[in-house]
Design a protein around this motif. Structure first.
Motif, PDB file in Angstrom:
ATOM      1  N   ALA A  24       0.857  -1.193   0.000  1.00  0.00           N
ATOM      2  CA  ALA A  24       0.000   0.000   0.000  1.00  0.00           C
ATOM      3  C   ALA A  24       0.882   1.228   0.000  1.00  0.00           C
ATOM      4  O   ALA A  24       1.830   1.333   0.774  1.00  0.00           O
ATOM      5  CB  ALA A  24      -0.912  -0.004   1.222  1.00  0.00           C
ATOM      6  N   GLU A  25       0.574   2.169  -0.897  1.00  0.00           N
ATOM      7  CA  GLU A  25       1.393   3.380  -0.974  1.00  0.00           C
ATOM      8  C   GLU A  25       0.596   4.665  -0.811  1.00  0.00           C
ATOM      9  O   GLU A  25       1.185   5.707  -0.541  1.00  0.00           O
ATOM     10  CB  GLU A  25       2.185   3.418  -2.283  1.00  0.00           C
ATOM     11  CG  GLU A  25       1.349   3.486  -3.540  1.00  0.00           C
ATOM     12  CD  GLU A  25       2.179   3.550  -4.801  1.00  0.00           C
ATOM     13  OE1 GLU A  25       3.412   3.352  -4.721  1.00  0.00           O
ATOM     14  OE2 GLU A  25       1.603   3.801  -5.860  1.00  0.00           O
ATOM     15  N   ALA A  26      -0.719   4.606  -0.954  1.00  0.00           N
ATOM     16  CA  ALA A  26      -1.525   5.814  -0.773  1.00  0.00           C
ATOM     17  C   ALA A  26      -2.975   5.414  -0.516  1.00  0.00           C
ATOM     18  O   ALA A  26      -3.416   4.348  -0.945  1.00  0.00           O
ATOM     19  CB  ALA A  26      -1.452   6.700  -2.008  1.00  0.00           C
ATOM     20  N   HIS A  27      -3.683   6.290   0.193  1.00  0.00           N
ATOM     21  CA  HIS A  27      -5.110   6.079   0.435  1.00  0.00           C
ATOM     22  C   HIS A  27      -5.820   7.362   0.027  1.00  0.00           C
ATOM     23  O   HIS A  27      -5.445   8.449   0.455  1.00  0.00           O
ATOM     24  CB  HIS A  27      -5.364   5.760   1.903  1.00  0.00           C
ATOM     25  CG  HIS A  27      -6.760   5.325   2.174  1.00  0.00           C
ATOM     26  ND1 HIS A  27      -7.276   4.129   1.703  1.00  0.00           N
ATOM     27  CD2 HIS A  27      -7.764   5.915   2.843  1.00  0.00           C
ATOM     28  CE1 HIS A  27      -8.535   4.027   2.085  1.00  0.00           C
ATOM     29  NE2 HIS A  27      -8.847   5.093   2.784  1.00  0.00           N
ATOM     30  N   TYR A  28      -6.835   7.236  -0.824  1.00  0.00           N
ATOM     31  CA  TYR A  28      -7.583   8.385  -1.327  1.00  0.00           C
ATOM     32  C   TYR A  28      -9.005   8.326  -0.820  1.00  0.00           C
ATOM     33  O   TYR A  28      -9.654   7.289  -0.894  1.00  0.00           O
ATOM     34  CB  TYR A  28      -7.597   8.379  -2.865  1.00  0.00           C
ATOM     35  CG  TYR A  28      -6.226   8.365  -3.477  1.00  0.00           C
ATOM     36  CD1 TYR A  28      -5.488   9.526  -3.596  1.00  0.00           C
ATOM     37  CD2 TYR A  28      -5.669   7.175  -3.925  1.00  0.00           C
ATOM     38  CE1 TYR A  28      -4.214   9.512  -4.155  1.00  0.00           C
ATOM     39  CE2 TYR A  28      -4.402   7.145  -4.487  1.00  0.00           C
ATOM     40  CZ  TYR A  28      -3.681   8.322  -4.597  1.00  0.00           C
ATOM     41  OH  TYR A  28      -2.426   8.297  -5.144  1.00  0.00           O
ATOM     42  N   ILE A  29      -9.485   9.451  -0.306  1.00  0.00           N
ATOM     43  CA  ILE A  29     -10.842   9.548   0.211  1.00  0.00           C
ATOM     44  C   ILE A  29     -11.528  10.706  -0.494  1.00  0.00           C
ATOM     45  O   ILE A  29     -10.957  11.790  -0.615  1.00  0.00           O
ATOM     46  CB  ILE A  29     -10.844   9.802   1.732  1.00  0.00           C
ATOM     47  CG1 ILE A  29     -10.217   8.623   2.467  1.00  0.00           C
ATOM     48  CG2 ILE A  29     -12.260  10.053   2.237  1.00  0.00           C
ATOM     49  CD1 ILE A  29     -10.028   8.859   3.949  1.00  0.00           C
ATOM     50  N   THR A  30     -12.756  10.474  -0.940  1.00  0.00           N
ATOM     51  CA  THR A  30     -13.554  11.539  -1.519  1.00  0.00           C
ATOM     52  C   THR A  30     -14.336  12.197  -0.390  1.00  0.00           C
ATOM     53  O   THR A  30     -15.217  11.560   0.204  1.00  0.00           O
ATOM     54  CB  THR A  30     -14.527  10.986  -2.586  1.00  0.00           C
ATOM     55  OG1 THR A  30     -13.765  10.334  -3.604  1.00  0.00           O
ATOM     56  CG2 THR A  30     -15.354  12.100  -3.207  1.00  0.00           C
TER      57      THR A  30
END
Length: 134
Positions: A24-30
């Motif tokens: 895992a390298e990034a987590h994106y949340i809207t």
């Protein structure tokens, strides 16, 4: 395994990613929507995005809704959807369970739905961007 199996599906996908050496390298949340994604990097450099659904609800619109539970409304408020009806009118929907909440585009732009969505997005954006890491 079907993706309809909730936590079991998530566990299976995470196991497959781990077995392939994905990191895992990034987590994106809207902000103000149920969509979130985790980006994984595979050993060969390819990138995979794993979509998750967060339990987001519109504060007023969803509060008294009969579908407002984890079984009938798994996706929550994802965002607005634009539909084209039989009369050629664009309709804006705020719920995939409740088509009765759709409004013609012009009416939506001045409706309480628009205001509620903007307030939710702004509040969540502020909360997410001011959250301390660690």
């Amino acid at each position: 395994m079907s993706l309809d199996h909730g936590d079991n599906s998530i566990t299976a996908i995470e196991r497959i990613l781990a077995d392939r050496g994905a990191v895992a390298e990034a987590h994106y949340i809207t902000a103000g929507g149920s969509n979130s994604r985790t980006a994984y990097r595979l050993p060969d450099g390819r990138r995979i995005l794993f979509k998750h659904i967060r339990p987001v609800r519109l504060p007023q619109t969803c509060a008294g809704c009969r579908f407002n539970n984890g079984t009938d409304c798994e996706e929550g408020f994802y965002g607005v959807r634009l539909y084209y009806d039989r009369t050629g009118t664009f309709q804006v929907g705020v719920c995939i369970q409740r088509m009765d909440l759709c409004l013609p585009l012009e009416a939506f732009l001045t409706s309480p739905f628009r205001t509620e969505i903007l307030k939710l997005r702004e509040a969540e954006y502020t909360r997410l961007t001011t959250r301390r890491v660690g």
